[in-house]
Motif scaffolding. Structure first.
Motif, short mmCIF file in Angstrom:
data_model
loop_
_atom_site.label_atom_id
_atom_site.label_comp_id
_atom_site.label_asym_id
_atom_site.label_seq_id
_atom_site.Cartn_x
_atom_site.Cartn_y
_atom_site.Cartn_z
N LEU A 40 53.45 98.68 117.31
CA LEU A 40 52.01 97.65 117.16
C LEU A 40 52.33 96.03 117.20
CD1 LEU A 40 50.26 100.04 114.43
CD2 LEU A 40 49.54 99.47 116.70
N ARG A 41 53.37 95.68 116.67
CA ARG A 41 53.70 94.30 116.66
C ARG A 41 53.98 93.82 118.06
NH1 ARG A 41 59.13 93.73 113.36
NH2 ARG A 41 58.95 91.54 114.22
N TRP A 42 54.53 94.62 118.99
CA TRP A 42 54.77 94.31 120.37
C TRP A 42 52.97 94.26 120.93
CZ3 TRP A 42 58.16 91.92 122.59
CH2 TRP A 42 59.60 92.30 122.31
N CYS A 43 52.24 95.35 120.63
CA CYS A 43 50.95 95.45 121.14
C CYS A 43 50.14 94.07 120.86
CB CYS A 43 50.23 96.37 120.56
SG CYS A 43 50.52 97.96 121.14
N PHE A 44 50.11 93.55 119.50
CA PHE A 44 49.41 92.38 119.30
C PHE A 44 50.16 91.21 119.79
CE2 PHE A 44 47.82 95.54 116.42
CZ PHE A 44 46.46 95.50 116.70
N LEU A 45 51.32 90.94 120.00
CA LEU A 45 52.07 89.99 120.68
C LEU A 45 51.50 89.62 121.99
CD1 LEU A 45 54.20 87.74 120.65
CD2 LEU A 45 55.91 89.35 121.34
N HIS A 46 51.20 90.88 122.84
CA HIS A 46 50.73 90.88 124.08
C HIS A 46 49.21 90.44 123.99
CE1 HIS A 46 54.83 92.82 124.95
NE2 HIS A 46 54.41 92.47 126.49
N MET A 47 48.54 90.80 122.93
CA MET A 47 47.33 90.49 123.03
C MET A 47 47.00 89.10 123.01
SD MET A 47 45.43 93.45 123.60
CE MET A 47 46.74 93.54 124.78
N ILE A 48 47.90 88.52 122.08
CA ILE A 48 47.78 86.89 121.82
C ILE A 48 48.19 86.14 123.04
CG2 ILE A 48 47.71 86.92 119.30
CD1 ILE A 48 50.67 85.83 119.62
N ALA A 49 49.02 86.90 123.82
CA ALA A 49 49.58 86.34 125.06
C ALA A 49 48.93 86.40 126.34
CB ALA A 49 50.98 86.97 125.38
N TYR A 50 48.04 87.57 126.29
CA TYR A 50 47.06 87.93 127.47
C TYR A 50 45.74 88.08 127.00
CZ TYR A 50 51.56 88.66 129.71
OH TYR A 50 52.96 88.35 130.28
N PRO A 51 44.98 87.02 126.52
CA PRO A 51 43.70 87.29 125.81
C PRO A 51 42.52 87.93 126.80
CG PRO A 51 44.03 84.75 126.44
CD PRO A 51 45.42 85.54 126.42
N ASP A 52 42.81 87.78 128.26
CA ASP A 52 41.98 88.34 128.98
C ASP A 52 42.13 89.93 128.89
OD1 ASP A 52 44.56 87.88 130.15
OD2 ASP A 52 43.89 88.40 132.09
N ILE A 53 43.12 90.20 128.78
CA ILE A 53 43.49 91.67 128.68
C ILE A 53 42.67 92.43 127.42
CG2 ILE A 53 45.17 93.60 128.29
CD1 ILE A 53 46.81 92.26 130.50
N GLN A 54 43.03 91.39 126.24
CA GLN A 54 42.63 91.66 124.98
C GLN A 54 40.95 91.89 125.10
OE1 GLN A 54 42.09 89.94 120.27
NE2 GLN A 54 43.34 89.01 121.90
N SER A 55 40.13 91.05 125.98
CA SER A 55 38.96 91.01 125.98
C SER A 55 38.50 92.19 126.57
CB SER A 55 38.57 89.86 126.77
OG SER A 55 38.69 88.63 126.04
N ARG A 56 39.27 92.53 127.60
CA ARG A 56 38.95 93.92 128.55
C ARG A 56 39.12 94.96 127.60
NH1 ARG A 56 41.87 94.57 134.30
NH2 ARG A 56 40.50 96.39 134.15
#
Length: 221
Positions: A40-56
Motif C-alpha cells: 500500500l505504501r508503494w501504491c500511494f507513492l505511485h499515485m502521487i508520482a502519477y496523478p493522471d493514473i490516480q484520476s483514472r
C-alpha cells in the motif's frame, strides 16, 4: 472404511496438527500485515508520482460504484486492479521468492541440481525482464489489460512467489489490497507537497523491499 481411507485420514491429521494450524494462522496475519502495508505504501507513492493514473482509478471507481457506497471485492474495476498489479510487478515487494528444496536429483537446461539443494527464485529479475515486459522500468497498468479493457493475467506475473508452495495468504492479500486501496481512493485524493523532496523509487531492502519515507497530502474528495 477401507485401508486407503484410513491412510488418507491419518495423513491429514498428521499434517494439520493443532500446532501447525496455530502457526499457519499466525503467519497469515504477521507476514500478511507486513507485505500488505508495504504494498500500500508503494501504491500511494505511485499515485502521487502519477496523478493522471490516480484520476483514472478514481473515475473508474466513481462510474462503477458511485459516490454513495464503497467499493466491494465483487465490483468490476479492471483498471484499478491492473494498477495494483503493476505496483506489485514494478516494486517487487518480495524480490526473492520463498526458498524451496529440490525433492529429487534434477537436470534443468543442462544444469545438474542435486536433491536437497535450496532453490530461490529471483522474482525481481522476472518482473523486470525486457524479453517479457515492454519497457519494464515504466509504470504502465495497461499492460495487464487486453484490447477490450478487461483484466488479463500473464504467467510471468508472480508477486506471491512460484511453485506448489507459493504464498499461503495470496487470496487474502489480494482482497485486503483491493479493499484498502479502493476505499481510500474513493474517499480521498493524494498529492506530493510542493516543498517535499523529489519523489524517488529507491527502496530499503530487508525482508521486503519498502519505499524510502515520503510525504503526501491527503484531501477529502
Amino acid at each position: 472404511m477401507n485401508v486407503d481411507d484410513t491412510n488418507e485420514n491419518e495423513s491429514s491429521v498428521a499434517s494439520l496438527s493443532e500446532e501447525n494450524l496455530i502457526h499457519t494462522v499466525m503467519q497469515l496475519f504477521v507476514a500478511g500485515s507486513e507485505t500488505t502495508v508495504t504494498t500500500l505504501r508503494w501504491c500511494f507513492l505511485h499515485m502521487i508520482a502519477y496523478p493522471d493514473i490516480q484520476s483514472r482509478v478514481q473515475d473508474e471507481i466513481d462510474s462503477v460504484v458511485g459516490r454513495n457506497s464503497l467499493p466491494r471485492v465483487s465490483d468490476k474495476l479492471p483498471f484499478t486492479k491492473a494498477t495494483i498489479m503493476e505496483v506489485q510487478r514494478i516494486a517487487s515487494i518480495v524480490p526473492m521468492g520463498v526458498p524451496h528444496v529440490a525433492a529429487t536429483d534434477t537436470t534443468l537446461r543442462g544444469y545438474f541440481i542435486p536433491k536437497g539443494t535450496m532453490i530461490i527464485s529471483n522474482l525481481w529479475a522476472i518482473h523486470h525482464n525486457q524479453d517479457t515486459w515492454d519497457e519494464p522500468e515504466k509504470f504502465k497498468p495497461e499492460r495487464f489489460l487486453d484490447s477490450n479493457g478487461d483484466l488479463c493475467h500473464q504467467n510471468e506475473y508472480i508477486p506471491f512467489s512460484i511453485g506448489r508452495r507459493a504464498c499461503l495468504g495470496e487470496n487474502l492479500a489480494k482482497m485486503e489490497l483491493f479493499v484498502h486501496f479502493t476505499h481510500l481512493l474513493h474517499q480521498f485524493s493524494f498529492k506530493k507537497p510542493k516543498e517535499s523532496p523529489p519523489i524517488t523509487f529507491e527502496s530499503n531492502l530487508g525482508a521486503t523491499s519498502a519505499p524510502l519515507p515520503f510525504e503526501l497530502i491527503v484531501t477529502k474528495r
